[in-house]
Design a protein around this motif. Structure first.
Motif, short mmCIF file in Angstrom:
data_model
loop_
_atom_site.label_atom_id
_atom_site.label_comp_id
_atom_site.label_asym_id
_atom_site.label_seq_id
_atom_site.Cartn_x
_atom_site.Cartn_y
_atom_site.Cartn_z
N HIS A 1 -30.75 -6.90 -41.09
CA HIS A 1 -31.68 -6.39 -40.07
C HIS A 1 -33.10 -6.77 -40.48
N PRO A 2 -33.74 -7.66 -39.71
CA PRO A 2 -35.08 -8.16 -40.12
C PRO A 2 -36.13 -7.06 -40.30
N SER A 3 -36.12 -6.05 -39.44
CA SER A 3 -37.13 -4.98 -39.57
C SER A 3 -36.93 -4.19 -40.85
N ILE A 4 -35.69 -3.90 -41.18
CA ILE A 4 -35.41 -3.15 -42.40
C ILE A 4 -35.76 -4.02 -43.61
N GLY A 5 -35.50 -5.29 -43.52
CA GLY A 5 -35.88 -6.21 -44.59
C GLY A 5 -37.38 -6.23 -44.81
N ARG A 6 -38.16 -6.19 -43.73
CA ARG A 6 -39.62 -6.15 -43.87
C ARG A 6 -40.08 -4.85 -44.51
N ALA A 7 -39.43 -3.76 -44.14
CA ALA A 7 -39.79 -2.46 -44.73
C ALA A 7 -39.48 -2.46 -46.23
N MET A 8 -38.33 -2.99 -46.59
CA MET A 8 -37.97 -3.06 -48.01
C MET A 8 -38.94 -3.98 -48.77
N TRP B 1 -45.97 6.06 -49.56
CA TRP B 1 -45.26 5.74 -48.33
C TRP B 1 -44.68 7.01 -47.69
N SER B 2 -44.69 7.02 -46.38
CA SER B 2 -43.95 8.02 -45.63
C SER B 2 -43.00 7.26 -44.72
N VAL B 3 -42.02 7.94 -44.17
CA VAL B 3 -41.11 7.28 -43.23
C VAL B 3 -41.91 6.77 -42.04
N ASP C 1 -45.05 5.74 -42.04
CA ASP C 1 -45.78 4.53 -42.44
C ASP C 1 -44.87 3.31 -42.39
N LEU C 2 -43.67 3.45 -42.92
CA LEU C 2 -42.73 2.33 -42.95
C LEU C 2 -42.28 1.95 -41.55
N ALA C 3 -42.03 2.95 -40.72
CA ALA C 3 -41.63 2.69 -39.34
C ALA C 3 -42.73 1.97 -38.58
N ALA C 4 -43.98 2.41 -38.76
CA ALA C 4 -45.10 1.76 -38.09
C ALA C 4 -45.26 0.32 -38.57
N LYS C 5 -45.02 0.09 -39.85
CA LYS C 5 -45.15 -1.26 -40.42
C LYS C 5 -44.20 -2.25 -39.74
N VAL C 6 -43.04 -1.76 -39.29
CA VAL C 6 -42.05 -2.64 -38.67
C VAL C 6 -41.91 -2.38 -37.17
N ALA C 7 -42.88 -1.67 -36.60
CA ALA C 7 -42.96 -1.39 -35.17
C ALA C 7 -41.69 -0.74 -34.61
N PHE D 1 -36.04 4.19 -37.03
CA PHE D 1 -36.19 3.48 -38.30
C PHE D 1 -35.38 4.18 -39.40
N ALA D 2 -35.53 5.50 -39.51
CA ALA D 2 -34.82 6.24 -40.57
C ALA D 2 -33.31 6.09 -40.40
#
Length: 128
Positions: A3-10, A21-23, A25-31, A37-38
């Motif tokens: 999953h590209p978005s999860i890969g970007r978050a990682m 980090w918060s959930v 923040d990470l969700a916003a980072k990958v739109a 996201f969670a």
């Protein structure tokens, strides 16, 4: 990564593990929305985002300690605001104190180390 978005978050977590980090923040980072996201992160990675972040931080901390970093330095580099908080989290994760991983502390020779400290103190006292 499947999953590209999860890969970007990682990738973001790995690039800056010390960030608070918060959930969200990470969700916003990958739109993505926080809840989607969670859920997706947990499905893809097998654990919740902040649990993954903690595990990654503890892995980094253990590596830092084994390579000679101080507990304070490992704490700071892994995003903990205090050594005490870091030590508690480390002990929960590894079931031992962070000092136990430091190369200067080898439990198999702990008695020898204590004896050498006492011997050194005795020598210092006789010299004075």
């Amino acid at each position: 990564m499947a999953h590209p978005s999860i890969g970007r978050a990682m990738y973001a977590i790995h690039q800056n593990p010390a960030r608070s980090w918060s959930v969200g923040d990470l969700a916003a980072k990958v739109a993505m929305s926080r809840s989607i996201f969670a859920e997706r992160f947990t499905q893809v990675v097998g654990e919740a985002p902040l649990r993954y972040l903690t595990r990654w931080r503890m892995t980094l901390a253990a590596d830092l300690l084994r390579s000679g970093s101080s507990v304070g330095e490992a704490s700071r580099l892994c995003g903990y605001g205090s050594e005490a908080g870091f030590s508690r989290a480390f002990k929960i994760h590894y079931r031992q104190s962070p000092g136990g991983l430091h190369p200067r502390f080898d439990r198999s020779h702990a008695g020898d180390h204590d004896a050498s400290i006492r011997k050194s103190a005795t020598i210092q006292q006789t010299r004075s």
